[in-house]
Scaffold this motif. Sequence first.
Motif, PDB file in Angstrom:
ATOM      1  N   ALA A 262       4.625   5.386   5.239  1.00 44.05           N
ATOM      2  CA  ALA A 262       4.033   6.436   5.896  1.00 44.05           C
ATOM      3  C   ALA A 262       5.057   7.505   6.030  1.00 44.05           C
ATOM      4  O   ALA A 262       5.971   7.161   6.688  1.00 44.05           O
ATOM      5  N   ALA A 263       4.841   8.779   5.767  1.00 43.45           N
ATOM      6  CA  ALA A 263       5.551   9.799   6.432  1.00 43.45           C
ATOM      7  C   ALA A 263       5.720  10.070   7.689  1.00 43.45           C
ATOM      8  O   ALA A 263       4.829   9.656   8.461  1.00 43.45           O
TER       9      ALA A 263
ATOM     10  N   GLY B 125       0.764  -1.157  -0.109  1.00 40.93           N
ATOM     11  CA  GLY B 125       0.028   0.060  -0.100  1.00 40.93           C
ATOM     12  C   GLY B 125       0.643   1.176  -0.024  1.00 40.93           C
ATOM     13  O   GLY B 125       2.103   1.088  -0.238  1.00 40.93           O
ATOM     14  N   ASP B 126       0.078   2.402   0.366  1.00 42.72           N
ATOM     15  CA  ASP B 126       0.597   3.729   0.336  1.00 42.72           C
ATOM     16  C   ASP B 126       1.026   4.288   1.624  1.00 42.72           C
ATOM     17  O   ASP B 126       1.464   5.413   1.623  1.00 42.72           O
ATOM     18  N   ARG B 127       0.839   3.549   2.967  1.00 41.65           N
ATOM     19  CA  ARG B 127       1.231   3.925   3.769  1.00 41.65           C
ATOM     20  C   ARG B 127       1.449   2.780   4.879  1.00 41.65           C
ATOM     21  O   ARG B 127       1.201   2.651   5.986  1.00 41.65           O
ATOM     22  N   ALA B 128       2.472   2.160   4.264  1.00 41.26           N
ATOM     23  CA  ALA B 128       3.045   0.909   4.771  1.00 41.26           C
ATOM     24  C   ALA B 128       3.878   1.473   6.098  1.00 41.26           C
ATOM     25  O   ALA B 128       4.208   2.538   6.075  1.00 41.26           O
TER      26      ALA B 128
ATOM     27  N   ALA C  27      12.921  -0.326   6.419  1.00 43.24           N
ATOM     28  CA  ALA C  27      12.008   0.493   5.364  1.00 43.24           C
ATOM     29  C   ALA C  27      12.216   2.244   6.055  1.00 43.24           C
ATOM     30  O   ALA C  27      11.700   2.115   7.263  1.00 43.24           O
ATOM     31  N   ALA C  28      12.584   3.162   5.510  1.00 42.80           N
ATOM     32  CA  ALA C  28      12.654   4.544   5.852  1.00 42.80           C
ATOM     33  C   ALA C  28      10.963   4.876   5.821  1.00 42.80           C
ATOM     34  O   ALA C  28      10.457   4.645   4.705  1.00 42.80           O
ATOM     35  N   PRO C  29      10.717   5.899   6.647  1.00 42.30           N
ATOM     36  CA  PRO C  29       9.623   6.557   6.311  1.00 42.30           C
ATOM     37  C   PRO C  29       9.540   7.480   5.333  1.00 42.30           C
ATOM     38  O   PRO C  29      10.463   7.798   4.756  1.00 42.30           O
ATOM     39  N   GLY C  30       8.322   7.649   4.650  1.00 42.45           N
ATOM     40  CA  GLY C  30       7.952   8.396   3.489  1.00 42.45           C
ATOM     41  C   GLY C  30       9.000   8.068   2.177  1.00 42.45           C
ATOM     42  O   GLY C  30       9.291   8.968   1.656  1.00 42.45           O
TER      43      GLY C  30
ATOM     44  N   GLU D 245      10.443  -1.276   9.835  1.00 39.05           N
ATOM     45  CA  GLU D 245      10.436  -2.612   9.633  1.00 39.05           C
ATOM     46  C   GLU D 245      11.324  -3.196   8.631  1.00 39.05           C
ATOM     47  O   GLU D 245      11.520  -2.400   7.551  1.00 39.05           O
ATOM     48  N   PRO D 246      11.901  -4.438   8.499  1.00 40.60           N
ATOM     49  CA  PRO D 246      12.609  -4.997   7.460  1.00 40.60           C
ATOM     50  C   PRO D 246      11.607  -5.349   6.437  1.00 40.60           C
ATOM     51  O   PRO D 246      10.401  -5.768   6.687  1.00 40.60           O
TER      52      PRO D 246
END
Length: 390
Positions: free
Chosen positions: A125-126, A52-55, A100-103, A59-60
């Motif tokens: 998600a940002a 999705g677009d707000r994962a 995983a980094a935000p945004g 988390e790895p």
Amino acid sequence: MHRIRPRTLLAPTAAVLALAALTACSGGAATDDGKEGGQDAPRTRIAVNLSGDRARAGEPVVVTLAEGELRQVTVTDSRGARLDGTVSADKKRWTSGRKAAPGTAYAVEARDAAGGSARAEFTTAAAEKVNKLTLAPGKNTTVGMGQPLSIVFDHPVKNKAEVEKHLKVTTSNRTEGSWGWMTDWSGKDRVDWRPKEYWKSGTKVTLNAELNGVDSGAGGWFVRDYTTGFSVGTSQVVKVDLDAHRLSLVRDGQVVREVPMSAGTPGGEKASWRGKAVLMSKEGTINMRSETVGLGDAYDKMVDYSMRLTWSGMYAHAAPWNAAHFGNANRSSGCIGMSDGDARSVYEEVRVGDPFEITGSDAKGTQALNNGYGEWNLSWPEWRARSALR
């Protein structure tokens, strides 16, 4: 949404956030019924834990194969940077080494041993709050043998152990050292890396702060990595004897300059600090005002050859107005004063990061840990105990 080659998409379940078909595609185009060149093509399923677009950030990335063996997984962010990872012993699961980094938008491509491939995409998600940091010393600088690596954070760091795990220090000669946490003089969280003993001349030091995607806790997320590197210059130390009223510059174990001086007036707040300080900066000619260090209106002077030793305002500098006391009495407002000529000579020869070892009874105590770089006043076991990973 996942883009699949060729088209097949199986419905997700509660345990599998994203499920895509992985189909062999070598040797020609696959037909819709899964046949390639008139022969059956193997069809295997993969699952990606983020979608999705707000994962969820932090988390790895995990890619799981239902059947067969994974041969390669590539995860690339929108700037072209890759997340490295490892495949499990049974070759059915790939896990990224970093989180995983935000945004950030990511593209996942997986290949199996049969030659099949599939792609998936997701965006995290940002961050609601971003944490940043300030590094010292500056990149590609040459410093004295007492200079620590120092990081001051814009916002509080609650997850100190997690952050410290991502701060990688390498040296050209395998110098032993440790991180130590403190509250900076500014009130912000700070962590320094100090060697067990002073740096050896010629040592090259690199910091890779792999913080992108790390949650600092209450202070928010880091959204980038940081790197810096520096070299260690000449082996020299400045020795200040408050009782003998002398300052000596020692290089490679030999005294190369000795000058008379007058330090802080003993018996009160005007006394100097003792201990091992580190030259923080060479500031040249500056305006010194007593009100900024809690001494009322005692002085307001333009001072030459100013060398900062603490945040609280202790310097070594030229003090021609105090010439009558050089070499015989401590009568300054806390600083180490010298003649114009002597101060100029010392100023020209010292380097930021040089240790100032200040001894004597005419002091108001030992420099505090966070009042500049006071870590050399702690024993090695005491310093190591300040690591969040001990």
